[in-house]
Write a protein that holds these residues in place. Structure first.
Motif, PDB file in Angstrom:
ATOM      1  N   GLY A 315       0.816  -1.112  -0.023  1.00  0.00           N
ATOM      2  CA  GLY A 315       0.103   0.039   0.055  1.00  0.00           C
ATOM      3  C   GLY A 315       0.883   1.306  -0.035  1.00  0.00           C
ATOM      4  N   CYS A 316       2.268   1.125   0.583  1.00  0.00           N
ATOM      5  CA  CYS A 316       2.911   2.421   0.809  1.00  0.00           C
ATOM      6  C   CYS A 316       3.536   2.687  -0.864  1.00  0.00           C
ATOM      7  CB  CYS A 316       3.984   2.148   1.586  1.00  0.00           C
ATOM      8  SG  CYS A 316       3.556   2.435   3.284  1.00  0.00           S
ATOM      9  N   ALA A 317       3.785   1.487  -1.496  1.00  0.00           N
ATOM     10  CA  ALA A 317       4.648   1.724  -2.859  1.00  0.00           C
ATOM     11  C   ALA A 317       4.277   3.065  -3.610  1.00  0.00           C
ATOM     12  CB  ALA A 317       4.420   0.392  -3.753  1.00  0.00           C
ATOM     13  N   PRO A 318       3.098   3.134  -4.047  1.00  0.00           N
ATOM     14  CA  PRO A 318       3.078   4.255  -4.772  1.00  0.00           C
ATOM     15  C   PRO A 318       3.339   5.994  -4.361  1.00  0.00           C
ATOM     16  CG  PRO A 318       0.912   2.746  -5.112  1.00  0.00           C
ATOM     17  CD  PRO A 318       1.795   2.509  -3.795  1.00  0.00           C
ATOM     18  N   HIS A 319       3.060   5.814  -2.684  1.00  0.00           N
ATOM     19  CA  HIS A 319       3.271   7.052  -1.912  1.00  0.00           C
ATOM     20  C   HIS A 319       4.839   7.233  -1.901  1.00  0.00           C
ATOM     21  CE1 HIS A 319      -1.015   7.054  -1.486  1.00  0.00           C
ATOM     22  NE2 HIS A 319      -0.930   5.785  -0.928  1.00  0.00           N
ATOM     23  N   THR A 320       5.453   6.263  -1.761  1.00  0.00           N
ATOM     24  CA  THR A 320       6.794   6.255  -1.452  1.00  0.00           C
ATOM     25  C   THR A 320       7.742   6.688  -2.879  1.00  0.00           C
ATOM     26  OG1 THR A 320       7.252   4.054  -1.488  1.00  0.00           O
ATOM     27  CG2 THR A 320       7.157   5.004   0.656  1.00  0.00           C
ATOM     28  N   SER A 321       7.109   5.992  -3.982  1.00  0.00           N
ATOM     29  CA  SER A 321       7.544   6.344  -5.320  1.00  0.00           C
ATOM     30  C   SER A 321       6.936   7.803  -5.762  1.00  0.00           C
ATOM     31  CB  SER A 321       6.682   5.432  -6.176  1.00  0.00           C
ATOM     32  OG  SER A 321       7.205   4.008  -6.194  1.00  0.00           O
ATOM     33  N   THR A 322       6.126   8.287  -5.335  1.00  0.00           N
ATOM     34  CA  THR A 322       5.704   9.821  -5.386  1.00  0.00           C
ATOM     35  C   THR A 322       7.070  10.688  -4.854  1.00  0.00           C
ATOM     36  OG1 THR A 322       3.494   9.482  -5.823  1.00  0.00           O
ATOM     37  CG2 THR A 322       3.941  11.613  -5.320  1.00  0.00           C
ATOM     38  N   TRP A 323       7.072  10.407  -3.408  1.00  0.00           N
ATOM     39  CA  TRP A 323       8.307  11.183  -2.844  1.00  0.00           C
ATOM     40  C   TRP A 323       9.370  11.148  -3.357  1.00  0.00           C
ATOM     41  CZ3 TRP A 323      11.730   9.388   1.278  1.00  0.00           C
ATOM     42  CH2 TRP A 323      12.644  10.573   1.803  1.00  0.00           C
ATOM     43  N   LEU A 324       9.925   9.833  -3.789  1.00  0.00           N
ATOM     44  CA  LEU A 324      11.136   9.606  -4.559  1.00  0.00           C
ATOM     45  C   LEU A 324      11.531  10.429  -5.718  1.00  0.00           C
ATOM     46  CD1 LEU A 324      12.062   6.079  -3.246  1.00  0.00           C
ATOM     47  CD2 LEU A 324      12.792   8.085  -2.060  1.00  0.00           C
ATOM     48  N   ARG A 325      10.252  10.313  -6.604  1.00  0.00           N
ATOM     49  CA  ARG A 325      10.316  10.629  -7.838  1.00  0.00           C
ATOM     50  C   ARG A 325      10.209  12.069  -7.867  1.00  0.00           C
ATOM     51  NH1 ARG A 325       8.175   9.137 -12.706  1.00  0.00           N
ATOM     52  NH2 ARG A 325       9.035   7.070 -12.557  1.00  0.00           N
ATOM     53  N   ASP A 326       9.417  12.878  -6.962  1.00  0.00           N
ATOM     54  CA  ASP A 326       9.295  14.239  -6.907  1.00  0.00           C
ATOM     55  C   ASP A 326      10.510  14.899  -6.661  1.00  0.00           C
ATOM     56  OD1 ASP A 326       6.528  14.079  -7.702  1.00  0.00           O
ATOM     57  OD2 ASP A 326       6.012  14.611  -5.563  1.00  0.00           O
ATOM     58  N   LEU A 327      11.477  14.165  -5.476  1.00  0.00           N
ATOM     59  CA  LEU A 327      12.490  14.510  -5.163  1.00  0.00           C
ATOM     60  C   LEU A 327      13.783  14.571  -6.472  1.00  0.00           C
ATOM     61  CD1 LEU A 327      13.118  12.896  -1.717  1.00  0.00           C
ATOM     62  CD2 LEU A 327      12.465  15.301  -2.049  1.00  0.00           C
ATOM     63  N   LYS A 464      15.251   0.799  -8.337  1.00  0.00           N
ATOM     64  CA  LYS A 464      13.911   0.399  -8.159  1.00  0.00           C
ATOM     65  C   LYS A 464      13.670  -0.332  -6.923  1.00  0.00           C
ATOM     66  CE  LYS A 464      14.915  -4.120 -10.618  1.00  0.00           C
ATOM     67  NZ  LYS A 464      15.061  -5.187 -11.126  1.00  0.00           N
ATOM     68  N   ASP A 465      12.485  -0.943  -6.375  1.00  0.00           N
ATOM     69  CA  ASP A 465      12.000  -1.613  -5.183  1.00  0.00           C
ATOM     70  C   ASP A 465      11.730  -0.491  -4.151  1.00  0.00           C
ATOM     71  OD1 ASP A 465      11.180  -3.670  -3.675  1.00  0.00           O
ATOM     72  OD2 ASP A 465      12.831  -4.774  -3.813  1.00  0.00           O
ATOM     73  N   PHE A 466      10.586   0.417  -4.130  1.00  0.00           N
ATOM     74  CA  PHE A 466      10.325   1.168  -3.246  1.00  0.00           C
ATOM     75  C   PHE A 466       9.278   0.867  -2.356  1.00  0.00           C
ATOM     76  CE2 PHE A 466      11.548   3.709  -6.957  1.00  0.00           C
ATOM     77  CZ  PHE A 466      13.047   3.603  -6.766  1.00  0.00           C
ATOM     78  N   GLY A 467       8.645  -0.534  -2.577  1.00  0.00           N
ATOM     79  CA  GLY A 467       7.510  -0.907  -1.820  1.00  0.00           C
ATOM     80  C   GLY A 467       7.968  -1.415  -0.574  1.00  0.00           C
TER      81      GLY A 467
END
Length: 605
Positions: A315-327, A464-467
């Motif tokens: 469940g966290c995967a898209p949210h952590t991806s968003t944070w890391l990608r935005d940074l 890769k692998d941010f979930g």
């Protein structure tokens, strides 16, 4: 064209019934095993007669002898062809890993039930290695392989010697669903009632758009009709792919009630064919490589854990991806490095209706059904670029030539310059996430994708692998403010010296200590020089960002001595952690200290 499952099964049978192949694979596995057990001080070899000669006394007067090279982080690189076993009946070549572990049971301290588990894992790993040994081409052929095909020749986690145990797979499953089978199979698509599952996605991705990208229009229409036939609303139901093994072993029997009631509908097989990455549960689309990779749970145990999908982490995967990608998107230094973040664009979680009410059930029963959809590397390659996972740099072909040797020769660069460019692509983005943003993941060989230019020189990396693998400090930094509260509350929190192991263990002990031996043997670059080049990257970063001096001290990547992560101790001496209700959220098992080759030479004196 990919091999069929039948062809893969026949190849597997040939590999494991050829005595010479079996012994050659066994020697390599035994050498790997002794080297890693010596590294973790589970066994203590003594100097023997001759250069680089060692002897290892085990139980009952049995002794093993071999030659080995020592390297950074206290590593051991055992020559497989040198292994011998001596008993009161004489000396003979040694090649059998299971014989060694039974010989050394008391020396290592393995209880009987653990020994049986180790032998089972060793036999499965040995069989997989035999398939790889039988099929391995030369280095030039490896270098020519596309990204998807090269994955089928990787040798597994370099730090763990029982790295292909895959408890739960039959021989037929191993011949069909493992990377070394190099086959192809179709996924099972299902739909679940909206109150059974939950969908999460990054901004710009919704369920309808995701399905349009993953399934052809006529197949979507056919699947929707099947949901209507069972009395459901296709637009309300959550659609997701399932591994065929998981459908047969887990979903069909354990979700039988939901299937009978029409709350879970089997839609049919994917039209596209898939093949696993080394992680087995992450799958690539062979027919449409531009479509998303999918990560799906498997009720198998491999290396340290059962390979399900935690609902919390999924469940966290898209949210952590968003944070890391935005940074990465707004930080000029990340743009300078060219790093690509293979975002986990969406995920689906489906708890089991009954097991979800049983908090004390072993964790594998809470990780039965779900999906993560991840961007493929193909979305991020410019014309003329090609990709390989960093793990490939540890491959050696059937001709004894290392893949990295072939790549250096093709590049036209000197070996040292090629390595400098490799390390210059690898270290800066990982260091920036750690130092500037207090974030780590696990950038080991499979989670780092190297991007090469048309001349085979490394130019940048993808991560890769941010979930499941994003970790933060135990105290909040201002940089964490953009992470949603419900995500920040469940991410692992580790002390700075533990977070530092995203570099010290995942990259240095987990990859560079093996690469250092290869480049010394094959490229004529001393192992110490590789560590000097790596240290230069850390120092260059610190010079570039002096305002982060306090954080450099927190993580202290250049400390003279660092803790030794002991994954095999954790695997062999886990004390039943496989049956716990929660995955082990503690930091990896540590054993003692080792000299840190990233430290300046005088720092260790």
């Amino acid at each position: 064209m990919p091999e069929t499952a039948q062809t893969a099964h026949e190849d597997a049978s040939t590999a494991t019934t050829d005595a010479d192949t079996w012994r050659r694979a066994g020697r390599r596995l035994l050498a790997h095993m002794i080297g890693e057990m010596a590294y973790e001080e589970m066994v203590l070899p003594r100097p023997g007669p001759g250069d680089d000669a060692w002897t290892l006394a085990v139980d009952g007067g049995v002794a093993y002898a071999f030659t080995a090279r020592r390297g950074g982080f206290g590593s051991w690189h055992v020559d497989p062809g040198s292994l011998t076993r001596t008993t009161d009946r004489g000396r003979e070549p040694a090649w059998d890993p299971t014989l060694f572990v039974t010989d050394a049971q008391k020396t290592v301290g393995l209880p009987g039930d653990s020994l049986a588990e180790v032998v089972r894992d060793l036999m499965a790993t040995h069989a997989a290695d035999a398939r790889l040994t039988a099929a391995s081409p030369g280095a030039a052929a490896l270098a020519d392989l596309p990204y998807e095909d090269l994955e089928g020749y990787q040798t597994g986690h370099p730090c763990i010697f029982v790295n292909k145990g895959r408890l739960g797979f039959s021989a037929a499953d191993a011949a069909r669903y493992t990377p070394e089978a190099r086959g192809a199979f179709h996924l099972v698509w299902i739909a679940v009632h909206p109150d059974l599952g939950r969908f999460q996605a990054m901004a710009g991705t919704d369920r309808a758009g995701l399905l349009e990208g993953e399934l052809d229009a006529d197949q979507r229409a056919a699947f929707a009709e099947r949901i209507r036939e069972r009395g459901g609303d296709p637009d309300a139901y959550l659609w997701l792919p399932v591994h065929p093994f998981q459908w047969d072993e887990v979903v069909a029997p354990l979700f039988a009630s939901e299937i009978a009631l029409g709350r879970l509908v089997r839609l049919g097989h994917s039209r596209d064919r898939y093949r696993p990455f080394q992680s087995i549960r992450t799958l690539m689309n062979l027919d449409r490589p531009d479509r998303l990779n999918v990560k799906v749970p498997l009720m198998i145990r491999n290396t340290l854990v059962w390979r399900g999908l935690s609902g919390t982490q999924t469940g966290c995967a898209p949210h952590t991806s968003t944070w890391l990608r935005d940074l990465a998107g707004r930080d000029a230094f990340f743009s300078e490095t060219g790093v690509a973040m293979l975002a986990e664009r969406a995920s689906a979680t489906v708890p089991h209706p009954v097991f979800d009410q049983m908090p004390q059930a072993p964790y594998r029963f809470h990780e039965l059904l779900g999906t993560i959809w991840r961007e493929p590397i193909h979305h991020h390659l410019a014309p003329g670029e090609r990709a390989r996972t960093m793990a490939c740099l540890l491959l050696e072909g059937a001709d004894g030539r290392a893949l990295v040797t072939e790549l250096v020769e093709r590049s036209g660069l000197g070996a040292e310059e090629w390595l400098r460019r490799f390390l210059g692509a690898l270290f800066p983005p990982v260091l920036h996430y750690l130092y500037r943003y207090g974030a780590s993941f696990t950038p080991h060989g499979e989670n780092v994708v190297l991007v090469f230019d048309a001349d085979e020189a490394p130019v940048r990396i993808a991560l890769k692998d941010f979930g499941s693998d994003v970790e933060l400090l135990p105290f909040d930094l201002p940089e964490y403010a953009e992470i949603p509260d419900h995500v920040r509350a469940v991410l692992h929190r580790w002390k700075p010296e533990e977070l530092a192991h995203s570099v010290l263990s995942a990259i240095c002990a987990g990859h560079l200590r093996f690469l250092a031996d290869i480049v010394q043997r094959q490229l004529g670059v001393p192992g110490d020089r590789l560590w000097e080049l790596a240290r230069e990257q850390v120092l260059a970063y610190q010079e570039r960002f002096p305002e982060l001096a306090e954080r450099f001290a927190w993580f202290d990547l250049l400390a003279p001595k660092v803790g030794r992560v002991a994954l095999n101790r954790e695997q062999l001496m886990g004390g039943g952690f496989h049956e716990r209700a929660e995955r082990d959220a503690e930091f990896d098992v540590m054993h003692g200290l080792v000299d840190n080759p990233l430290a300046a030479p005088e720092a260790g004196r």
